[in-house]
Design an enzyme around this catalytic site. Structure first.
Site, PDB file in Angstrom:
ATOM      1  N   SER A 145      38.358 -19.114  19.675  1.00  0.00           N
ATOM      2  CA  SER A 145      37.531 -20.283  19.337  1.00  0.00           C
ATOM      3  C   SER A 145      36.560 -20.554  20.476  1.00  0.00           C
ATOM      4  CB  SER A 145      38.423 -21.518  19.135  1.00  0.00           C
ATOM      5  OG  SER A 145      37.639 -22.692  19.086  1.00  0.00           O
ATOM      6  N   TYR A 158      44.811 -27.793  21.738  1.00  0.00           N
ATOM      7  CA  TYR A 158      44.204 -26.696  20.960  1.00  0.00           C
ATOM      8  C   TYR A 158      43.407 -25.774  21.882  1.00  0.00           C
ATOM      9  CZ  TYR A 158      41.383 -24.283  17.458  1.00  0.00           C
ATOM     10  OH  TYR A 158      40.770 -23.307  16.689  1.00  0.00           O
TER      11      TYR A 158
HETATM   12  N1  LIG Z   1      37.686 -23.515  10.959  1.00  0.00           N
HETATM   13  C1  LIG Z   1      37.198 -23.613  12.179  1.00  0.00           C
HETATM   14  O1  LIG Z   1      36.290 -24.425  12.452  1.00  0.00           O
HETATM   15  C2  LIG Z   1      37.698 -22.719  13.276  1.00  0.00           C
HETATM   16  C3  LIG Z   1      36.934 -22.633  14.459  1.00  0.00           C
HETATM   17  C4  LIG Z   1      37.386 -21.810  15.494  1.00  0.00           C
HETATM   18  C5  LIG Z   1      38.554 -21.086  15.334  1.00  0.00           C
HETATM   19  N2  LIG Z   1      39.283 -21.191  14.179  1.00  0.00           N
HETATM   20  C6  LIG Z   1      40.502 -20.412  14.082  1.00  0.00           C
HETATM   21  O2  LIG Z   1      40.436 -19.628  12.912  1.00  0.00           O
HETATM   22  C7  LIG Z   1      41.755 -19.359  12.453  1.00  0.00           C
HETATM   23  C8  LIG Z   1      41.823 -19.614  10.957  1.00  0.00           C
HETATM   24  O3  LIG Z   1      41.434 -20.957  10.714  1.00  0.00           O
HETATM   25  P1  LIG Z   1      40.882 -21.468   9.299  1.00  0.00           P
HETATM   26  O4  LIG Z   1      39.828 -22.459   9.599  1.00  0.00           O
HETATM   27  O5  LIG Z   1      40.607 -20.332   8.404  1.00  0.00           O
HETATM   28  O6  LIG Z   1      42.181 -22.300   8.827  1.00  0.00           O
HETATM   29  P2  LIG Z   1      42.966 -22.435   7.438  1.00  0.00           P
HETATM   30  O7  LIG Z   1      43.862 -23.597   7.622  1.00  0.00           O
HETATM   31  O8  LIG Z   1      41.994 -22.425   6.291  1.00  0.00           O
HETATM   32  O9  LIG Z   1      43.820 -21.084   7.379  1.00  0.00           O
HETATM   33  C9  LIG Z   1      44.848 -20.861   8.289  1.00  0.00           C
HETATM   34  C10 LIG Z   1      45.935 -20.033   7.606  1.00  0.00           C
HETATM   35  O10 LIG Z   1      46.963 -19.804   8.580  1.00  0.00           O
HETATM   36  C11 LIG Z   1      48.221 -19.992   7.932  1.00  0.00           C
HETATM   37  N3  LIG Z   1      49.247 -20.343   8.909  1.00  0.00           N
HETATM   38  C12 LIG Z   1      49.366 -21.504   9.598  1.00  0.00           C
HETATM   39  N4  LIG Z   1      50.477 -21.480  10.350  1.00  0.00           N
HETATM   40  C13 LIG Z   1      51.067 -20.280  10.132  1.00  0.00           C
HETATM   41  C14 LIG Z   1      52.267 -19.684  10.587  1.00  0.00           C
HETATM   42  N5  LIG Z   1      53.099 -20.323  11.425  1.00  0.00           N
HETATM   43  N6  LIG Z   1      52.559 -18.432  10.157  1.00  0.00           N
HETATM   44  C15 LIG Z   1      51.751 -17.785   9.283  1.00  0.00           C
HETATM   45  N7  LIG Z   1      50.614 -18.318   8.798  1.00  0.00           N
HETATM   46  C16 LIG Z   1      50.292 -19.565   9.205  1.00  0.00           C
HETATM   47  C17 LIG Z   1      47.971 -21.112   6.930  1.00  0.00           C
HETATM   48  O11 LIG Z   1      48.960 -21.138   5.899  1.00  0.00           O
HETATM   49  C18 LIG Z   1      46.578 -20.758   6.421  1.00  0.00           C
HETATM   50  O12 LIG Z   1      46.641 -19.904   5.291  1.00  0.00           O
HETATM   51  C19 LIG Z   1      42.686 -20.205  13.307  1.00  0.00           C
HETATM   52  O13 LIG Z   1      43.255 -19.407  14.329  1.00  0.00           O
HETATM   53  C20 LIG Z   1      41.751 -21.232  13.932  1.00  0.00           C
HETATM   54  O14 LIG Z   1      42.224 -21.700  15.181  1.00  0.00           O
HETATM   55  C21 LIG Z   1      38.873 -21.996  13.146  1.00  0.00           C
END
Ligand SMILES: NC(=O)c1ccc[n+]([C@@H]2O[C@H](COP(=O)([O-])OP(=O)(O)OC[C@H]3O[C@@H](n4cnc5c(N)ncnc54)[C@H](O)[C@@H]3O)[C@@H](O)[C@H]2O)c1
Length: 264
Positions: A145, A158
């Site tokens: 991130s 985070y």
């Molecule tokens: N959306 C953003 O703005 C953003 C920005 C920077 C980084 N990220 C990173 O991107 C990644 C995905 O985020 P997203 O926005 O797609 O989120 P999201 O919530 O849409 O998807 C996350 C997925 O991870 C799964 N998950 C959560 N805990 C888990 C566990 N213990 N074991 C297995 N699966 C698990 C959830 O069920 C979900 O399907 C994350 O690592 C997040 O930190 C997101």
């Protein structure tokens, strides 16, 4: 050695991931889902490992898996290997959020978020490494991130987890270079995924919050999940054999640019 020496071709009709077997954690939603679909479209075989697998299509190999549980991870990885005969690509993407200053989260909350965001990467990678060592095109991509690079308010926990993922990415890249395993990460800005939609849903004024989040990024919009998936696919691709140990920002210029404030 050229790419053709190692049996990789950039010809436009070749599907980039044909014959490659990938694991995508958190592949049921948001960025992970976009990655799983992208790798599949490009000819890969894709296993989705997620806590909640209810909406995942039958075109994927699906394993219900909690990355914060060692046994759950080793069972899921074993299942993938039984089905595919090996693993070439690991996308460590599962992650959860946390809000607050350093004072505002309990010890249990710190442990819970590190268990998923950091130790989850460790567990999945450790289970997959014996198989990655056997692959000719082994690649690990971690979803990190921009919070690893810049100080965002009320994101202490985070950000600490993502800082750890960035450091771990570089350390693993160094450790496994000699084994032919590349390790990189992507650093998304705020991306339009169910996660961010949930956050907007909790805001007093969701539209105003969306505008504030969009305005924070120099290109004045949220990043799309497909844009992040494109960056992950680039790093995972056998065509990127000279790229290892990097963090690729997908953030509309948030980290790298200094644009004067003003109307869009
Ligand atoms: N959306 C953003 O703005 C953003 C920005 C920077 C980084 N990220 C990173 O991107 C990644 C995905 O985020 P997203 O926005 O797609 O989120 P999201 O919530 O849409 O998807 C996350 C997925 O991870 C799964 N998950 C959560 N805990 C888990 C566990 N213990 N074991 C297995 N699966 C698990 C959830 O069920 C979900 O399907 C994350 O690592 C997040 O930190 C997101």
């Amino acid at each position: 050695m050229t790419q053709s020496d190692i049996g990789v071709s950039a010809s436009s009709d070749a599907k980039e991931f044909r014959g490659l077997r990938a694991i995508v954690t958190g592949g049921a939603s948001g960025i992970g889902r976009a990655v799983a679909e992208r790798l599949l479209r490009e000819g890969g075989r894709v296993a989705v490992l997620d806590l909640d697998i209810s909406g995942v299509g039958t075109e994927f190999l699906v394993a219900q898996c909690d990355v914060s549980d060692s046994e759950s991870v080793s069972n899921a990885v074993r299942g993938v290997v039984e089905e595919y005969g090996g693993i070439d690509i690991v996308v460590n993407n599962a992650g959860i959020g946390a809000q607050g200053t350093v004072e505002e989260n309990t010890d249990d909350e710190w442990r819970r978020v590190f268990e998923v965001n950091v130790y989850g990467v460790v567990r999945v990678t450790r289970s997959a490494l014996p198989y990655l060592r056997l692959s000719k095109h082994a690649a690990i991509v971690n979803t990190c991130s921009v919070a690893a690079d810049i100080g965002l308010p009320r994101r202490a926990l985070y950000s600490a987890t993502k800082g750890a993922v960035l450091a771990l990415t570089r350390a693993m890249a160094a450790d496994h270079l000699g084994e032919g395993i590349r390790v990189n990460c992507v650093n998304p800005g705020t991306a339009d995924t169910p996660w961010v939609q949930r956050l907007l849903g909790q805001a007093a004024d969701p539209q105003q919050e969306l505008e504030a989040l969009s305005a924070r990024q120099p290109h004045r919009r949220l990043v799309s999940a497909d844009e992040v998936a494109g960056a992950i696919a680039y790093l995972a691709s056998p065509l990127s054999g000279s790229t290892t140990g990097i963090a690729l920002n997908v953030d509309g210029g948030l980290v790298g640019l200094r644009i004067p404030q003003g109307p869009a």
